[in-house]
Every structure is written in structure tokens, then in C-alpha cells.
Design a protein around this motif. Structure first.
Motif, PDB file in Angstrom:
ATOM      1  N   LEU A   1       0.915  -1.405  -0.188  1.00 57.87           N
ATOM      2  CA  LEU A   1       0.135   0.147  -0.062  1.00 57.87           C
ATOM      3  C   LEU A   1       0.857   0.923   0.256  1.00 57.87           C
ATOM      4  O   LEU A   1       1.368   1.310   0.836  1.00 57.87           O
ATOM      5  CB  LEU A   1      -0.919   0.114   1.024  1.00 57.87           C
ATOM      6  CG  LEU A   1      -1.569   1.209   1.374  1.00 57.87           C
ATOM      7  CD1 LEU A   1      -3.046   1.191   0.135  1.00 57.87           C
ATOM      8  CD2 LEU A   1      -2.561   0.882   3.144  1.00 57.87           C
ATOM      9  N   PHE A   2       0.766   1.990  -0.813  1.00 55.31           N
ATOM     10  CA  PHE A   2       1.233   3.480  -1.385  1.00 55.31           C
ATOM     11  C   PHE A   2       0.857   4.245  -0.359  1.00 55.31           C
ATOM     12  O   PHE A   2      -0.727   4.819  -0.825  1.00 55.31           O
ATOM     13  CB  PHE A   2       1.669   3.442  -2.500  1.00 55.31           C
ATOM     14  CG  PHE A   2       2.850   2.474  -3.115  1.00 55.31           C
ATOM     15  CD1 PHE A   2       4.003   2.725  -3.300  1.00 55.31           C
ATOM     16  CD2 PHE A   2       2.723   1.416  -3.717  1.00 55.31           C
ATOM     17  CE1 PHE A   2       4.945   1.554  -3.468  1.00 55.31           C
ATOM     18  CE2 PHE A   2       3.519   0.542  -4.177  1.00 55.31           C
ATOM     19  CZ  PHE A   2       4.554   0.886  -3.733  1.00 55.31           C
ATOM     20  N   ILE A   3       1.042   5.406  -0.146  1.00 52.03           N
ATOM     21  CA  ILE A   3       0.374   6.157   1.134  1.00 52.03           C
ATOM     22  C   ILE A   3       1.222   7.521   0.636  1.00 52.03           C
ATOM     23  O   ILE A   3       2.082   8.352   0.805  1.00 52.03           O
ATOM     24  CB  ILE A   3       0.809   6.182   2.584  1.00 52.03           C
ATOM     25  CG1 ILE A   3      -0.192   4.876   2.796  1.00 52.03           C
ATOM     26  CG2 ILE A   3       0.394   7.304   3.541  1.00 52.03           C
ATOM     27  CD1 ILE A   3      -1.234   5.166   3.161  1.00 52.03           C
TER      28      ILE A   3
ATOM     29  N   ARG B   1      -8.616   7.689  -2.657  1.00 48.54           N
ATOM     30  CA  ARG B   1      -9.442   6.750  -0.805  1.00 48.54           C
ATOM     31  C   ARG B   1      -8.318   7.071   0.167  1.00 48.54           C
ATOM     32  O   ARG B   1      -7.251   7.440  -0.084  1.00 48.54           O
ATOM     33  CB  ARG B   1     -10.014   4.980  -0.923  1.00 48.54           C
ATOM     34  CG  ARG B   1      -8.323   4.284  -1.153  1.00 48.54           C
ATOM     35  CD  ARG B   1      -8.627   3.233  -0.616  1.00 48.54           C
ATOM     36  NE  ARG B   1      -7.642   2.164  -0.271  1.00 48.54           N
ATOM     37  CZ  ARG B   1      -7.411   2.123   0.875  1.00 48.54           C
ATOM     38  NH1 ARG B   1      -7.677   2.237   1.935  1.00 48.54           N
ATOM     39  NH2 ARG B   1      -6.450   1.097   0.972  1.00 48.54           N
ATOM     40  N   GLN B   2      -9.420   7.455   1.498  1.00 51.44           N
ATOM     41  CA  GLN B   2      -8.448   7.275   2.901  1.00 51.44           C
ATOM     42  C   GLN B   2      -7.692   5.978   3.277  1.00 51.44           C
ATOM     43  O   GLN B   2      -8.617   5.171   3.676  1.00 51.44           O
ATOM     44  CB  GLN B   2      -8.791   8.206   3.683  1.00 51.44           C
ATOM     45  CG  GLN B   2      -8.645   9.255   4.671  1.00 51.44           C
ATOM     46  CD  GLN B   2      -9.564   9.648   5.307  1.00 51.44           C
ATOM     47  OE1 GLN B   2     -10.555   9.404   5.955  1.00 51.44           O
ATOM     48  NE2 GLN B   2      -8.781  10.294   7.167  1.00 51.44           N
TER      49      GLN B   2
ATOM     50  N   ARG C   1       1.555  11.155  -5.445  1.00 56.65           N
ATOM     51  CA  ARG C   1       2.656  10.421  -5.531  1.00 56.65           C
ATOM     52  C   ARG C   1       2.127   9.483  -5.486  1.00 56.65           C
ATOM     53  O   ARG C   1       2.805   8.290  -5.751  1.00 56.65           O
ATOM     54  CB  ARG C   1       3.368  11.141  -3.877  1.00 56.65           C
ATOM     55  CG  ARG C   1       4.293  12.855  -4.410  1.00 56.65           C
ATOM     56  CD  ARG C   1       4.687  12.941  -2.969  1.00 56.65           C
ATOM     57  NE  ARG C   1       3.549  13.517  -2.089  1.00 56.65           N
ATOM     58  CZ  ARG C   1       3.526  13.145  -0.739  1.00 56.65           C
ATOM     59  NH1 ARG C   1       5.117  13.767   0.142  1.00 56.65           N
ATOM     60  NH2 ARG C   1       3.039  13.678  -0.057  1.00 56.65           N
ATOM     61  N   SER C   2       0.945   8.850  -4.653  1.00 58.31           N
ATOM     62  CA  SER C   2       1.084   7.397  -4.514  1.00 58.31           C
ATOM     63  C   SER C   2       0.606   7.021  -5.405  1.00 58.31           C
ATOM     64  O   SER C   2       0.611   5.624  -5.138  1.00 58.31           O
ATOM     65  CB  SER C   2       0.122   7.810  -2.886  1.00 58.31           C
ATOM     66  OG  SER C   2      -0.591   7.827  -2.511  1.00 58.31           O
ATOM     67  N   PRO C   3      -0.245   7.256  -5.867  1.00 61.14           N
ATOM     68  CA  PRO C   3      -1.441   6.758  -7.195  1.00 61.14           C
ATOM     69  C   PRO C   3       0.078   6.285  -8.489  1.00 61.14           C
ATOM     70  O   PRO C   3      -0.069   5.790  -9.222  1.00 61.14           O
ATOM     71  CB  PRO C   3      -2.570   7.458  -7.578  1.00 61.14           C
ATOM     72  CG  PRO C   3      -2.083   9.217  -7.092  1.00 61.14           C
ATOM     73  CD  PRO C   3      -1.415   9.155  -6.135  1.00 61.14           C
ATOM     74  N   ALA C   4       0.693   7.239  -8.419  1.00 60.69           N
ATOM     75  CA  ALA C   4       2.031   7.751  -9.446  1.00 60.69           C
ATOM     76  C   ALA C   4       3.082   6.340  -8.745  1.00 60.69           C
ATOM     77  O   ALA C   4       3.802   5.140  -9.647  1.00 60.69           O
ATOM     78  CB  ALA C   4       2.771   8.247  -8.979  1.00 60.69           C
TER      79      ALA C   4
ATOM     80  N   SER D   1      -3.015   2.479  -2.797  1.00 53.45           N
ATOM     81  CA  SER D   1      -2.551   3.333  -2.748  1.00 53.45           C
ATOM     82  C   SER D   1      -3.835   4.266  -1.950  1.00 53.45           C
ATOM     83  O   SER D   1      -5.132   3.647  -2.050  1.00 53.45           O
ATOM     84  CB  SER D   1      -1.931   4.115  -3.738  1.00 53.45           C
ATOM     85  OG  SER D   1      -3.409   4.696  -4.758  1.00 53.45           O
ATOM     86  N   ALA D   2      -3.314   4.812  -0.958  1.00 53.54           N
ATOM     87  CA  ALA D   2      -4.652   5.744  -0.449  1.00 53.54           C
ATOM     88  C   ALA D   2      -3.711   6.902   0.465  1.00 53.54           C
ATOM     89  O   ALA D   2      -2.436   7.291   0.536  1.00 53.54           O
ATOM     90  CB  ALA D   2      -4.236   5.175   0.946  1.00 53.54           C
TER      91      ALA D   2
END
Length: 173
Positions: A14-16, A80-81, A23-26, A48-49
Motif C-alpha cells: 500500500l502506497f501512501i 481513498r483514505q 505521489r501514491s497513485p503514481a 494506494s491511499a
């Protein structure tokens, strides 16, 4: 007759980042591309979140999508959170982009085991040894988005190699 199971377990990443629109969706898109190119996408679950709720339900920032598309990336994750209870349970590694993200996520850990899941992408920036985080490009310009993508590509490449080496005992260049 007993059939041996040679299947590897899925590794959940999971990228945050702060809002889950840059940054996290990338990182999500880059790591997905990297695992597909390595032929190990069946062994990974990637998501990612964001820390805050500001962009829940939104597409990533238009500028990140544009800069990513120039690199052949489809950055289209819906924001999403972070959900501490569900996400600490579901993910093996929670990869943060900067020190503020690290402090925010580790403060939500319910155990030492949860806290140990949180890692910094900057620890894998081997091609950018002077970088100590992936700076948020949101208030910047195109150069800032390109830098973020450069750093994320570096970090994801080396993180993937480290995971494969740890899981399989095989060094990957």
C-alpha cells in the motif's frame, strides 16, 4: 498422493501520500508496471491511499496523469483514505513518501507489528542518494512532477528488487 504447493504467497503493498492524488497513485501505477514487466504480477496486490479525506473519490491530479502518460503510465486510481484497522490487517508493507506521512501512519499503528510494516520509499532511492523523501509536487510545476516520478520510479524499482530477493533469495538488478 500429496501435491506440493509451489505457489508463492501474495505480497500486499500500500502506497501512501497526503491526499492520494499525486505521489501514491503514481507509485501504485509504477509498481504495477514494474511487477508486470518482471513477470510477477500474480504475486502482488498493489493499492494506494491518502492520509486525509480531501480527495476521496477523485481521479489523480491532472498534471500527474499527464506527466505519467508521457512515461506510458496509466495513473487512474480513484482516491481513498487510509483505514488503519483494515489496511494494517490487509497489507504487508505500507510505503510512505515522506517523513510527515511516516509519522502520521505510524501514529495510527495498533501494535509494533503494524508499525514495522510502515517503510519509507526514500530508503530505496539508490539512484538518488541525496534524496530523503519524495517531495509533494502538488503546489509545484512540471519539473516537480517529473522529479516526483523520477524518484518514485527509482524507489519502486529497488523496493521490488529487495522484496523479490527477500522472498525468493534471488538478487535482481
Amino acid at each position: 498422493m500429496v501435491k506440493e504447493n509451489h505457489e508463492k504467497r501474495k505480497i500486499a503493498l500500500l502506497f501512501i501520500c497526503l491526499g492520494n492524488i499525486c505521489r501514491s497513485p503514481a507509485a501504485h501505477a509504477i509498481m504495477q508496471r514494474d511487477v508486470e514487466e518482471a513477470g510477477v504480477s500474480d504475486r502482488f496486490l498493489i493499492d494506494s491511499a491518502g492520509i486525509g479525506p480531501w480527495h476521496v473519490g477523485d481521479l489523480p491530479d491532472r498534471r500527474m496523469r499527464q506527466h505519467g502518460a508521457r512515461r506510458g503510465l496509466d495513473i487512474s486510481h480513484i482516491a481513498r483514505q487510509f483505514n488503519a484497522k483494515a489496511d494494517f490487517r490487509a497489507f504487508d508493507r505500507i510505503v510512505v513518501m515522506d517523513e510527515d506521512n511516516y509519522l502520521a501512519i505510524t501514529s495510527k499503528a495498533m501494535s509494533e507489528a503494524d508499525r514495522e510494516k510502515v517503510i519509507r520509499l526514500s530508503d530505496y532511492l539508490l539512484d538518488h542518494p541525496g534524496a530523503h523523501s519524495v517531495p509533494d509536487p502538488y503546489y509545484g510545476n512540471g519539473t516537480d512532477f517529473e522529479l516526483a516520478l523520477d524518484l518514485i520510479e527509482d524507489g519502486c524499482r529497488h523496493l521490488l528488487a529487495a522484496i523479490i530477493e527477500q522472498e525468493d533469495g534471488i538478487a535482481v538488478d
